[in-house]
Design an enzyme around this catalytic site. Structure first.
Site, PDB file in Angstrom:
ATOM      1  N   HIS A  59      22.593   3.491  18.051  1.00  0.00           N
ATOM      2  CA  HIS A  59      21.501   2.811  17.332  1.00  0.00           C
ATOM      3  C   HIS A  59      22.046   1.735  16.399  1.00  0.00           C
ATOM      4  CE1 HIS A  59      17.453   3.376  15.046  1.00  0.00           C
ATOM      5  NE2 HIS A  59      17.862   2.128  15.004  1.00  0.00           N
ATOM      6  N   ARG A  63      21.420  -8.226  16.038  1.00  0.00           N
ATOM      7  CA  ARG A  63      20.763  -9.456  15.547  1.00  0.00           C
ATOM      8  C   ARG A  63      20.894 -10.684  16.441  1.00  0.00           C
ATOM      9  NH1 ARG A  63      17.831  -6.417  12.411  1.00  0.00           N
ATOM     10  NH2 ARG A  63      18.664  -5.889  10.368  1.00  0.00           N
ATOM     11  N   HIS A 188      -1.004   4.719   2.795  1.00  0.00           N
ATOM     12  CA  HIS A 188      -0.267   4.812   1.527  1.00  0.00           C
ATOM     13  C   HIS A 188       0.215   3.471   0.987  1.00  0.00           C
ATOM     14  CE1 HIS A 188      -0.200   9.192   1.328  1.00  0.00           C
ATOM     15  NE2 HIS A 188      -0.119   9.151   2.647  1.00  0.00           N
ATOM     16  N   HIS A 231      16.939   8.349  13.620  1.00  0.00           N
ATOM     17  CA  HIS A 231      17.062   8.489  12.158  1.00  0.00           C
ATOM     18  C   HIS A 231      16.124   9.503  11.509  1.00  0.00           C
ATOM     19  CE1 HIS A 231      13.790   5.639  12.538  1.00  0.00           C
ATOM     20  NE2 HIS A 231      14.571   4.610  12.744  1.00  0.00           N
ATOM     21  N   ASP A 303      22.092   3.235  12.774  1.00  0.00           N
ATOM     22  CA  ASP A 303      20.965   2.342  12.468  1.00  0.00           C
ATOM     23  C   ASP A 303      21.481   1.133  11.679  1.00  0.00           C
ATOM     24  OD1 ASP A 303      18.515   1.188  12.424  1.00  0.00           O
ATOM     25  OD2 ASP A 303      17.566   2.657  11.106  1.00  0.00           O
ATOM     26  N   HIS A 307      21.514  -7.099   6.711  1.00  0.00           N
ATOM     27  CA  HIS A 307      20.802  -8.228   6.095  1.00  0.00           C
ATOM     28  C   HIS A 307      21.760  -8.802   5.066  1.00  0.00           C
ATOM     29  CE1 HIS A 307      16.993  -7.109   7.945  1.00  0.00           C
ATOM     30  NE2 HIS A 307      17.193  -5.862   7.550  1.00  0.00           N
TER      31      HIS A 307
HETATM   32  O1  DOR Z   1      15.124  -0.437   7.759  1.00  0.00           O
HETATM   33  C1  DOR Z   1      15.064  -0.789   8.933  1.00  0.00           C
HETATM   34  N1  DOR Z   1      15.671  -1.909   9.352  1.00  0.00           N
HETATM   35  N2  DOR Z   1      14.376  -0.064   9.802  1.00  0.00           N
HETATM   36  C2  DOR Z   1      14.121  -0.491  11.045  1.00  0.00           C
HETATM   37  O2  DOR Z   1      13.452   0.181  11.778  1.00  0.00           O
HETATM   38  C3  DOR Z   1      14.617  -1.806  11.498  1.00  0.00           C
HETATM   39  C4  DOR Z   1      15.772  -2.213  10.727  1.00  0.00           C
HETATM   40  C5  DOR Z   1      16.146  -3.658  10.898  1.00  0.00           C
HETATM   41  O3  DOR Z   1      16.184  -4.111  12.043  1.00  0.00           O
HETATM   42  O4  DOR Z   1      16.411  -4.329   9.907  1.00  0.00           O
HETATM   43 ZN    ZN Z   2      16.918   0.824  13.791  1.00  0.00          ZN
HETATM   44 ZN    ZN Z   3      13.983   2.703  13.314  1.00  0.00          ZN
END
Ligand code: DOR
Ligand code: ZN
Ligand code: ZN
Length: 420
Positions: A59, A63, A188, A231, A303, A307
């Site tokens: 996972h 980018r 929420h 996750h 994951d 950024h």
């Molecule tokens: O926090 C996250 N960032 N969750 C996601 O599902 C996508 C990921 C991203 O691609 O930045």
């Molecule tokens: Zn992800």
């Molecule tokens: Zn995700």
């Protein structure tokens, strides 16, 4: 004559921690045993060191195309290899998103030119692309179908279950779910008057993932389906998984950041720990660690969602969610081994053999004769204090800065070829 003999390595064979010589030829593990007389072009002394299969990160968000100022396939796979990961499965929320066969082919072509390790690509399910997924299922490089039940970076959201049912019936693939359920997120979204990073977990509460997990499990009634929950982040999801009998194969993964942080860390890390699903409370973290050790969670996956710091430093509402993890995943798990919190065997399972099995890659993930020689050599006696300057991901930072982890690998081989 072998290409390489790894001499006197500590490793795991058939579930036992053993010391063995490992002979590699033409990119494969040819022999495991004691090699007194055999010769090799190269010998790698491994006494006192741990020879592990290269980890499989099922996972990651690399980018490319569309977000290459934060990562691309080359930079992400380079960071992976340097940290002992030799297979990365990339996620489809790129720009354009990977929802068509041609988008998949574009990614595999880029990877063919630039990837530093092995790579596969998830495609996203949309309301209209089941035929594309059906075609993609037989294309080399296709890793599986990603389903977003809630909105997050990239906005490829599926709110209707009909396409999911059609896809499950027609596409023979692994289905991986981002299980935060959109209807709960919507309910929420205004719960906090002036939200910031410290209230992110309130706006995306545990209920979102427990409800989403329940929905996924409603589709797990048929043998032959392979459903994977990405996750897991809460004790509640683990309870739902424990309590729901399924006929399909259901697996789940946990990230290093959900194992490491809680929402209290947002006071220090601010948007740098803004991530979907959010890091939750201490009881959730404890439950995740216990489930990783006892096998209810089968895999660790990053994951990896890089950024830039500039993006993360924006005000909370416009700062993107996601944290990078490829640089630290294996050292983080091996730190648990160093601390006596996880066995070596379990580390091999959650990083290597289980993700290989879940993702259907039967050519890798174990130290076994005949399998591909994706390998990493570790010194479990040394540690690494993570500094920002150590981070190879193009985003150039990590929420794990300042943490002490196991030191990065002494050597890494991808199909027998040394890369680190
Ligand atoms: O926090 C996250 N960032 N969750 C996601 O599902 C996508 C990921 C991203 O691609 O930045
Ligand atoms: Zn992800
Ligand atoms: Zn995700």
């Amino acid at each position: 004559m072998y290409d390489t003999i790894f001499k006197s390595a500590t490793t795991v064979v058939d579930g036992e921690v053993v010391v063995r010589d490992v002979g590699v030829t033409s990119g494969r593990i040819e022999k495991i045993g004691t090699m007194e007389k055999e010769s090799a072009r190269r010998e790698v002394p491994c006494e006192g060191r741990l020879l592990m299969p290269g980890a499989i990160d099922m996972h990651a968000h690399l980018r490319e195309p569309g977000g290459t100022h934060k990562e691309d396939i080359s930079s992400g796979t380079a960071a992976a290899v340097a940290a002992g990961v030799t297979t990365v499965l990339d996620m489809p929320n790129t720009n354009p998103p990977t929802t068509t066969v041609s988008a998949l082919r574009e990614k595999t072509a880029i990877a063919g030119r630039t990837a530093h390790c092995r790579i596969g690509f998830f495609m996203a399910l949309t309301a209209r692309n089941v035929d594309q997924l059906e075609q993609a299922a037989s294309i080399p490089g296709f890793a599986g179908v990603k389903v977003y039940l809630g909105s997050t970076t990239g906005n490829i959201l599926l709110t209707d279950v009909d396409p999911l049912e059609t896809a499950l019936a027609r596409v023979p693939a692994l289905f991986a779910f981002h299980a935060e359920l959109e209807s709960v997120l919507q309910r929420h979204k205004d719960d906090v008057a002036l939200p910031d990073a410290r209230s992110h977990h309130v706006l995306r509460p545990p209920e979102a993932v427990t409800e989403g997990t329940r929905l996924v499990l409603e589709h797990a009634s048929r043998p032959g389906l392979r459903l994977h929950l990405c996750h897991v982040s809460t004790a509640g999801e683990l309870e739902v998984l424990d309590d729901t009998p399924t006929a399909s194969e259901v697996t789940c993964e946990v990230t290093p950041h959900h194992l490491r942080f809680t929402h209290e860390d947002a006071a220090r890390l601010d948007n740098r720990i803004k991530v979907n699903p959010p890091v939750q409370g201490k009881a959730d973290r404890k439950a995740l660690r216990a489930a990783l050790a006892d096998g209810r969670i089968q895999a660790v996956a990053t994951d990896h969602a890089p950024h830039t710091l500039e993006e993360k430093n924006r005000p909370y509402p416009s700062a993107p969610s996601g944290v990078p993890g490829l640089d630290i995943m294996v050292p983080w798990v091996l730190r648990l081994v160093q601390e006596g919190k996880l066995t070596i065997q379990r580390a091999f399972e959650v990083l290597c053999s289980n993700p290989a099995r879940i993702a259907g890659m039967d050519d890798r993930g174990r130290i076994e004769e005949g399998l591909d020689a994706d390998l990493a050599l570790w010194d479990l006696d040394s540690t690494w204090k993570v500094e920002r300057s150590d981070i190879n991901s193009r985003c150039g930072w990590s929420p794990f800065e300042g943490d002490t982890l196991a030191a990065r690998p002494l050597g890494v081989w991808v199909q027998g070829e040394r890369r680190v």
